[in-house]
Design a protein around this motif. Structure first.
Motif, PDB file in Angstrom:
ATOM      1  N   PHE A  38       0.911  25.645  28.862  1.00  0.00           N
ATOM      2  CA  PHE A  38       1.229  24.240  28.615  1.00  0.00           C
ATOM      3  C   PHE A  38       0.432  23.356  29.556  1.00  0.00           C
ATOM      4  N   PHE A  39       0.296  23.782  30.798  1.00  0.00           N
ATOM      5  CA  PHE A  39      -0.516  23.063  31.768  1.00  0.00           C
ATOM      6  C   PHE A  39      -1.956  22.956  31.289  1.00  0.00           C
ATOM      7  N   GLN A  40      -2.503  24.052  30.787  1.00  0.00           N
ATOM      8  CA  GLN A  40      -3.888  24.048  30.305  1.00  0.00           C
ATOM      9  C   GLN A  40      -4.059  23.047  29.174  1.00  0.00           C
ATOM     10  N   LEU A  41      -3.108  23.031  28.239  1.00  0.00           N
ATOM     11  CA  LEU A  41      -3.208  22.121  27.103  1.00  0.00           C
ATOM     12  C   LEU A  41      -3.209  20.664  27.566  1.00  0.00           C
ATOM     13  N   CYS A  42      -2.291  20.314  28.469  1.00  0.00           N
ATOM     14  CA  CYS A  42      -2.213  18.937  28.968  1.00  0.00           C
ATOM     15  C   CYS A  42      -3.460  18.565  29.760  1.00  0.00           C
ATOM     16  N   MET A  43      -3.946  19.494  30.558  1.00  0.00           N
ATOM     17  CA  MET A  43      -5.144  19.220  31.342  1.00  0.00           C
ATOM     18  C   MET A  43      -6.348  19.000  30.437  1.00  0.00           C
ATOM     19  N   CYS A  44      -6.448  19.799  29.393  1.00  0.00           N
ATOM     20  CA  CYS A  44      -7.574  19.658  28.469  1.00  0.00           C
ATOM     21  C   CYS A  44      -7.482  18.360  27.676  1.00  0.00           C
ATOM     22  N   LEU A  45      -6.282  17.839  27.485  1.00  0.00           N
ATOM     23  CA  LEU A  45      -6.142  16.526  26.861  1.00  0.00           C
ATOM     24  C   LEU A  45      -6.755  15.456  27.757  1.00  0.00           C
ATOM     25  N   GLY A  46      -6.514  15.553  29.067  1.00  0.00           N
ATOM     26  CA  GLY A  46      -7.160  14.633  30.001  1.00  0.00           C
ATOM     27  C   GLY A  46      -8.667  14.768  29.971  1.00  0.00           C
ATOM     28  N   ILE A  47      -9.148  15.997  29.863  1.00  0.00           N
ATOM     29  CA  ILE A  47     -10.589  16.247  29.760  1.00  0.00           C
ATOM     30  C   ILE A  47     -11.158  15.569  28.515  1.00  0.00           C
ATOM     31  N   PHE A  48     -10.452  15.709  27.396  1.00  0.00           N
ATOM     32  CA  PHE A  48     -10.896  15.116  26.132  1.00  0.00           C
ATOM     33  C   PHE A  48     -10.961  13.590  26.233  1.00  0.00           C
ATOM     34  N   LEU A  49      -9.988  12.972  26.898  1.00  0.00           N
ATOM     35  CA  LEU A  49      -9.969  11.512  27.026  1.00  0.00           C
ATOM     36  C   LEU A  49     -11.182  11.010  27.803  1.00  0.00           C
ATOM     37  N   VAL A  50     -11.574  11.727  28.848  1.00  0.00           N
ATOM     38  CA  VAL A  50     -12.788  11.345  29.585  1.00  0.00           C
ATOM     39  C   VAL A  50     -14.001  11.454  28.677  1.00  0.00           C
ATOM     40  N   GLY A  51     -14.047  12.493  27.854  1.00  0.00           N
ATOM     41  CA  GLY A  51     -15.141  12.630  26.904  1.00  0.00           C
ATOM     42  C   GLY A  51     -15.228  11.451  25.950  1.00  0.00           C
ATOM     43  N   LEU A  52     -14.077  10.987  25.479  1.00  0.00           N
ATOM     44  CA  LEU A  52     -14.057   9.822  24.595  1.00  0.00           C
ATOM     45  C   LEU A  52     -14.620   8.586  25.288  1.00  0.00           C
ATOM     46  N   ILE A  53     -14.238   8.385  26.547  1.00  0.00           N
ATOM     47  CA  ILE A  53     -14.723   7.224  27.296  1.00  0.00           C
ATOM     48  C   ILE A  53     -16.238   7.292  27.470  1.00  0.00           C
ATOM     49  N   VAL A  54     -16.750   8.462  27.822  1.00  0.00           N
ATOM     50  CA  VAL A  54     -18.196   8.621  27.985  1.00  0.00           C
ATOM     51  C   VAL A  54     -18.914   8.380  26.662  1.00  0.00           C
ATOM     52  N   GLN A  55     -18.361   8.909  25.580  1.00  0.00           N
ATOM     53  CA  GLN A  55     -18.984   8.738  24.271  1.00  0.00           C
ATOM     54  C   GLN A  55     -19.025   7.257  23.876  1.00  0.00           C
ATOM     55  N   ALA A  56     -17.944   6.536  24.128  1.00  0.00           N
ATOM     56  CA  ALA A  56     -17.913   5.109  23.808  1.00  0.00           C
ATOM     57  C   ALA A  56     -18.895   4.331  24.674  1.00  0.00           C
ATOM     58  N   ALA A  57     -18.954   4.687  25.968  1.00  0.00           N
ATOM     59  CA  ALA A  57     -19.869   3.997  26.885  1.00  0.00           C
ATOM     60  C   ALA A  57     -21.322   4.220  26.500  1.00  0.00           C
ATOM     61  N   ARG A  58     -21.614   5.347  25.894  1.00  0.00           N
ATOM     62  CA  ARG A  58     -22.981   5.666  25.468  1.00  0.00           C
ATOM     63  C   ARG A  58     -23.309   5.096  24.092  1.00  0.00           C
ATOM     64  N   GLY A  59     -22.372   4.376  23.476  1.00  0.00           N
ATOM     65  CA  GLY A  59     -22.634   3.776  22.180  1.00  0.00           C
ATOM     66  C   GLY A  59     -22.473   4.748  21.028  1.00  0.00           C
ATOM     67  N   TRP A  60     -21.609   5.722  21.189  1.00  0.00           N
ATOM     68  CA  TRP A  60     -21.287   6.720  20.153  1.00  0.00           C
ATOM     69  C   TRP A  60     -22.534   7.441  19.629  1.00  0.00           C
ATOM     70  N   PRO A  61     -23.213   8.189  20.507  1.00  0.00           N
ATOM     71  CA  PRO A  61     -24.373   8.966  20.048  1.00  0.00           C
ATOM     72  C   PRO A  61     -23.946  10.059  19.078  1.00  0.00           C
ATOM     73  N   GLU A  62     -24.912  10.632  18.404  1.00  0.00           N
ATOM     74  CA  GLU A  62     -24.649  11.655  17.388  1.00  0.00           C
ATOM     75  C   GLU A  62     -23.884  12.843  17.981  1.00  0.00           C
ATOM     76  N   PHE A  63     -22.861  13.264  17.267  1.00  0.00           N
ATOM     77  CA  PHE A  63     -22.080  14.419  17.711  1.00  0.00           C
ATOM     78  C   PHE A  63     -22.902  15.691  17.514  1.00  0.00           C
ATOM     79  N   GLN A  64     -22.823  16.610  18.484  1.00  0.00           N
ATOM     80  CA  GLN A  64     -23.611  17.836  18.455  1.00  0.00           C
ATOM     81  C   GLN A  64     -22.677  19.054  18.396  1.00  0.00           C
ATOM     82  N   PRO A  65     -22.392  19.559  17.195  1.00  0.00           N
ATOM     83  CA  PRO A  65     -21.447  20.683  17.080  1.00  0.00           C
ATOM     84  C   PRO A  65     -21.853  21.908  17.905  1.00  0.00           C
ATOM     85  N   PHE A  66     -23.152  22.176  18.006  1.00  0.00           N
ATOM     86  CA  PHE A  66     -23.580  23.362  18.743  1.00  0.00           C
ATOM     87  C   PHE A  66     -23.216  23.262  20.221  1.00  0.00           C
ATOM     88  N   ALA A  67     -23.195  22.042  20.759  1.00  0.00           N
ATOM     89  CA  ALA A  67     -22.833  21.856  22.170  1.00  0.00           C
ATOM     90  C   ALA A  67     -21.376  22.214  22.417  1.00  0.00           C
TER      91      ALA A  67
END
Length: 373
Positions: A38-67
């Motif tokens: 449960f801790f891992q799931l909650c922590m990874c949610l925080g990780i995902f939120l930072v990713g969203l902020i970075v993606q928005a700050a970069r102007g929503w660049p193309e998503f890269q599934p392989f990454a």
């Protein structure tokens, strides 16, 4: 940017990554993480939120599934932490997967593994010396023996303060809190000889059915695989950056454009493993969970993700063969200093002498690595 300003940016980001990797578990220090899932799931949610902020700050660049594959590699390695600790104990497990993490990431850049561009190092011999010194420093941090939870006393909430661990950077598992419990014989059990007790604390699991010798061999092998997964987790994104075929942006590739895809891989894999965990428990009602852990775990994830974003930038500016040994050699010392200052976990002249020696090796390693560039 010029090479000098790019290098400076890389070193600043490497230092920031070391700081946040060494402190990201402080928010959950006094919380019970149960079995860790449960801790891992909650922590990874925080990780995902930072990713969203970075993606928005970069102007929503193309998503890269392989990454995403890199994030999946990291998360898969991370869920192996518990059986590794059950098999060989925290100290040996950390040493094996930490060293393998450092070496595999460093080798990816130094030798251009998996289709990556090899790093251009002015003085390869000095780089080898620096990496070797960093490995010695890593081994020394593992030798530091924290104060037992029993002698440290309860925290303000009346819970025993768990023992710290000398984890490192990307190899620092999300399941670290439960790792302490596994070494100590389970939640609420006072610690004695933590490392030697770890294998025996796995009674009733598949590890215990292997027998001591086979369990130790399996644990070491899994720790090596863990370290490789951690070390190679940047490779999918780096492969895309190194092998771009469009020049619409003048050939410049920004590592931040690949961060969101990488972190999505971590979050998606965490959800997948949590779903398997729920199924194995016979339903969500049978799993361990605590609403009080959600906020601190998410904050821990935010701090970890900030460090990971900085590592992306450092990789792009300095190359894997410089960034990896710099970033993986420092967080253990930062965590130890935090343990001394905030929690009084590390005491005694012997421990301080080992830490001092580890610090000297780390500084020497970093000087060699920086000079080799």
């Amino acid at each position: 940017p010029t090479t000098m300003s790019s290098d400076l940016q890389g070193y600043i980001c490497a230092g920031t990554a070391v700081l946040f990797f060494g402190t990201n578990f402080v928010p959950v220090k006094k919380f019970d993480s149960g079995d860790g899932m449960f801790f891992q799931l909650c922590m990874c949610l925080g990780i995902f939120l930072v990713g969203l902020i970075v993606q928005a700050a970069r102007g929503w660049p193309e998503f890269q599934p392989f990454a995403m594959a890199g994030g999946a590699l990291w998360c898969t390695g991370n869920v192996m932490a518990v059986p590794v600790i059950q098999s060989v104990g925290m100290s040996l497990g950390l040493l094996v997967w930490g060293a393998t993490n450092m070496l595999s990431g460093w080798a990816s850049g130094k030798f251009g593994l998996f289709g990556l561009h090899s790093d251009d190092i002015d003085d390869p011999v000095l780089n080898y010396v620096g990496v070797s010194l960093a490995l010695v420093s890593l081994g020394l941090t593992i030798l530091v023996e924290p104060t037992d939870a029993a002698s440290a006393g309860p925290d303000d909430a009346g819970h025993a303060i768990p023992e710290p661990t000398g984890s490192i950077s990307l190899g620092k598992p999300l399941l670290e809190s439960v790792a302490d419990d596994l070494e100590e014989g389970g939640p609420g059990v006072e610690s004695s000889e933590a490392v030697s007790a770890a294998p025996s604390s796995s009674a009733g699991t598949w590890v215990s059915r292997l027998g001591p010798r086979r369990a130790r061999l399996a644990g070491v092998c899994m720790a090596v695989v863990m370290g490789c997964f951690f070390g190679f987790s940047f490779d999918p994104a780096q492969y895309l950056m190194d092998n771009r075929y469009d020049d619409d942006d003048g050939g410049r590739v920004d590592p931040l454009d690949y961060v969101f895809s990488h972190l999505c891989g971590i979050f998606a894999s965490s959800c997948f493993y949590y779903a398997l965990y729920v199924a194995s428990c016979g339903g969500f009602s049978n799993t361990w969970k605590d609403a009080a852990l959600v906020g601190p775990a998410m904050l821990s994830g935010v701090m970890w993700a900030i460090a990971q974003v900085c590592w992306f930038v450092a990789n792009g500016a300095l190359g894997f063969s410089i960034a990896f040994p710099l970033i993986t050699s420092g967080p253990g010392l930062v965590a130890a200093l935090v343990g001394i200052v905030l929690f009084g976990e590390i005491q005694g002249a012997k421990n301080f002498a080992v830490l001092g020696l580890a610090f000297a090796f780390t500084v020497s390693a970093n000087v060699c690595i920086v000079m080799s560039r």
